[in-house]
Structure formats: C-alpha cells, structure tokens
Design a protein around this motif. Structure first.
Motif, PDB file in Angstrom:
ATOM      1  N   ILE A 104       0.871  -1.183   0.000  1.00 20.89           N
ATOM      2  CA  ILE A 104       0.000   0.000   0.000  1.00 20.89           C
ATOM      3  C   ILE A 104       0.902   1.225   0.000  1.00 20.89           C
ATOM      4  O   ILE A 104       1.726   1.398   0.898  1.00 20.89           O
ATOM      5  CB  ILE A 104      -0.937  -0.023   1.228  1.00 20.89           C
ATOM      6  N   LEU A 105       0.779   2.035  -1.035  1.00 21.21           N
ATOM      7  CA  LEU A 105       1.658   3.196  -1.186  1.00 21.21           C
ATOM      8  C   LEU A 105       0.895   4.456  -0.790  1.00 21.21           C
ATOM      9  O   LEU A 105      -0.151   4.764  -1.375  1.00 21.21           O
ATOM     10  CB  LEU A 105       2.136   3.322  -2.637  1.00 21.21           C
ATOM     11  N   VAL A 106       1.410   5.163   0.205  1.00 21.51           N
ATOM     12  CA  VAL A 106       0.750   6.370   0.699  1.00 21.51           C
ATOM     13  C   VAL A 106       1.689   7.543   0.476  1.00 21.51           C
ATOM     14  O   VAL A 106       2.865   7.474   0.836  1.00 21.51           O
ATOM     15  CB  VAL A 106       0.452   6.246   2.219  1.00 21.51           C
ATOM     16  N   ASN A 107       1.164   8.602  -0.129  1.00 20.82           N
ATOM     17  CA  ASN A 107       1.994   9.803  -0.280  1.00 20.82           C
ATOM     18  C   ASN A 107       1.122  11.041  -0.283  1.00 20.82           C
ATOM     19  O   ASN A 107      -0.019  11.005  -0.752  1.00 20.82           O
ATOM     20  CB  ASN A 107       2.806   9.738  -1.582  1.00 20.82           C
ATOM     21  N   ARG A 108       1.667  12.114   0.283  1.00 21.57           N
ATOM     22  CA  ARG A 108       0.921  13.384   0.316  1.00 21.57           C
ATOM     23  C   ARG A 108       0.543  13.784  -1.107  1.00 21.57           C
ATOM     24  O   ARG A 108      -0.601  14.149  -1.376  1.00 21.57           O
ATOM     25  CB  ARG A 108       1.815  14.456   0.966  1.00 21.57           C
ATOM     26  N   THR A 109       1.490  13.690  -2.021  1.00 19.98           N
ATOM     27  CA  THR A 109       1.223  14.022  -3.426  1.00 19.98           C
ATOM     28  C   THR A 109       0.959  12.710  -4.158  1.00 19.98           C
ATOM     29  O   THR A 109       1.886  11.949  -4.450  1.00 19.98           O
ATOM     30  CB  THR A 109       2.449  14.751  -4.037  1.00 19.98           C
ATOM     31  N   ARG A 110      -0.316  12.476  -4.437  1.00 21.87           N
ATOM     32  CA  ARG A 110      -0.735  11.167  -4.905  1.00 21.87           C
ATOM     33  C   ARG A 110      -0.072  10.730  -6.206  1.00 21.87           C
ATOM     34  O   ARG A 110       0.292   9.566  -6.372  1.00 21.87           O
ATOM     35  CB  ARG A 110      -2.268  11.182  -5.066  1.00 21.87           C
TER      36      ARG A 110
END
Ligand code: NAP
Length: 269
Positions: A130-136
């Motif tokens: 699962i990849l989470v980042n502020r800038t999608r």
C-alpha cells in the motif's frame, strides 16, 4: 561505523568524507579511481548522477535507478545499491520476520527513500503493498513502475495507492502487518505523525526510517503496544553490505552497530 569495521578486520584503510559538487563528480571519480581508493558511498544528488560514469551497474541498482555504493576494481567502476537490501536485513534483525512475508504500508512513497523501500518490498515478494503519499501522483508513478517490473524480479505484489488523508487508510491498515515510514515528517521537533494514533493497533509492526529522533508515530505506536524500530538499523545494514562489496568478506555487524550507537550517544550531547 566503517572505521570500526576496518579496525576490527585489521584492514589498514581509512573511511572519510568528501564534499563533491555535482559539476565536479566526473573529475572526482576519475581521480579517486587513479589514487587507489577501494570504494565510495554516495548520497543525494550523486546517487543518480553517477549512473552514466559507471562501467558496470548491478542489476538490483538498475531496478532502483540509483547507486549508493561504488567499487573501484582494475580501473573500472561498478555501482551497487545497498539501501533496499539494508532495509530487508534490518527488518529481519529487528522484528525476526522476513520482509517478503509481510503486508506493507509505505508512507512517503513519493520520495527517494520511499521509492527504494517500496521497490525492495516488491522484489522481496511482499503480498500486499500500500503506497501512501501526500502528493498522490508520485505514488501512482511508483505503482506503475512496480507493476512493470519483470515477472522474475517481483512476486506480483498487489499494489494500492492512497493519499495520506485518504479515508481508506483505516481500511487498509486492517490488512497491514508493517508500516514503513519513509516521509520526512518527523525530522523536526513538533512534527505530527502521518497517521492518526486512533488508527494504530498492537498487532502492527512500525518501522520509521527516521533515526535522528523518536518520532510521534513511534511514540504513538509504542503507546498502543505495537513493536517499533527506527532507521538506524537500515543505515547499519546498508553500510555492512557496502563493506562486503568492497572487501569480499562478511562485515563485523556487531562492531559497526556498537560504533553507530556510540556515535549517536556522543553526538547528541
Ligand atoms: P525526499 O526525497 O525529499 O522525500 C520526502 C518524502 O516525504 C516525500 O514522499 C514527501 O511527500 C514526504 N513529505 C515531506 N513533508 C511531508 C509532510 N509535511 N507531510 C506528508 N509527507 C511529507 O526525502 P528522502 O530522501 O526520501 O528522505 C525521507 C526520509 O527518509 C528522511 O526522513 C530520512 O531521514 C529518511 N531516510 C532514512 C534512511 C536510513 O538509512 N534510515 C535513508 C534514507 C532516508 P511529497 O511527495 O508529497 O512531497
């Protein structure tokens, strides 16, 4: 830690620091190669800038698209990347589990560390990523890259992309074994945790790549009874792997760990 390792192995070499500007990289590597250097570790921005100057690039470093370790041998330059493998060793060491068996959430999957960590998870065969980042869009680009890895390089991790404030975070955390925190949130005093403490639970493993301080995420996870660790072990193992490349012998990991911990103690006073 490298000086301690050299001493423990009776190797009469010196590990030092050189400040090289991007425009000096080519000339510097030419000189290092001629003057008997065995190898070099590189950091940003040289990890990618070095690629065109190398004679050989290890297949793993090719996938990572970055090199943190160079070995000089017979006038030729070989490039390696020990960051991802260092993390895999750190997880095995700290939590007693193989990274490839875990369902992983990578936070900060848009930066350099998050990219190396997520690619390593795919290469290790993590079933869920699962990849989470502020800038999608940066995490989406990374997801496409992982999905395009040759079949033999990854065991087809199922990849999901989320924004840090996505309501889906809670749902995804229910099917997560380990959180790998790779964002820079937590570097500065007073930084909040990237995950609300209400979402954490005691079955989670939490690894924060930040090692300069105990982050809010680690504090919250500990309060929930979760097992935690920090990036000092990743730093240790990427260094141990570099040592093994340069000297073709096992690194004295315990000695290196003790030196790192010692350095931390003295530098924090
Ligand atoms: P980077 O390339 O600048 O990436 C920074 C990442 O953090 C990006 O994903 C960025 O998201 C995210 N981020 C920054 N500020 C944020 C905020 N306020 N809220 C949410 N997300 C935020 O940096 P890096 O080189 O990957 O380093 C990141 C961290 O990894 C650092 O803390 C460093 O200490 C750690 N690290 C540890 C090791 C180790 O050996 N243990 C090695 C390398 C790095 P956006 O894409 O939205 O900007």
């Amino acid at each position: 830690m490298h000086m301690a390792a050299l001493g423990a192995c009776g190797l009469r070499h010196v590990y030092g620091r050189l400040h090289i500007k991007p425009e000096e990289l080519k000339e510097a590597f030419g000189r290092l190669s001629e003057t008997g250097f065995i190898g070099v570790n590189l950091t940003i921005p040289h990890k990618t800038a070095i690629l065109p100057l190398l004679n050989h690039i290890d297949p793993h470093a090719k996938i990572m698209g970055a090199v943190n370790t160079v070995h000089f041998k017979e006038g030729e330059l070989s490039g390696f990347n020990t960051d991802g493998r260092g993390l895999a060793r750190a997880i095995a060491d700290d939590f007693g589990v193989q990274l490839g068996t875990l369902r992983v959430m990578v936070i900060g999957a848009g930066g350099g560390a998050g990219r190396a960590v997520a690619l390593q998870c795919a290469l290790e065969g993590c079933p869920e990523l699962i990849l989470v980042n502020r800038t999608r869009h940066k995490a989406e680009a990374l997801a496409r890259e992982i999905e395009a890895l040759p079949a033999q390089s990854s065991a087809a991790s199922r990849v999901t992309v989320l924004e840090s404030d996505d309501a889906g975070l809670q749902r995804c955390l229910e099917k997560t074994d380990i959180i790998l925190q790779c964002s820079s949130l937590g570097m500065n005093e007073g930084d909040p945790s990237p995950i609300s403490s209400a979402l954490l639970h005691r079955q989670l493993l939490v690894y924060d790549t930040i090692y300069s301080r105990e982050t809010q995420l680690v504090l919250d996870a500990k309060a929930k009874g979760a097992k935690t660790s920090n990036g000092l072990s990743m730093l240790l193992h990427q260094g141990a792997l570099a040592f093994e490349i340069w000297f073709n012998q096992p690194a004295p990991v315990a000695v290196m760990r003790a030196a790192l911990l010692d350095y931390r103690k003295t530098s924090s006073h």
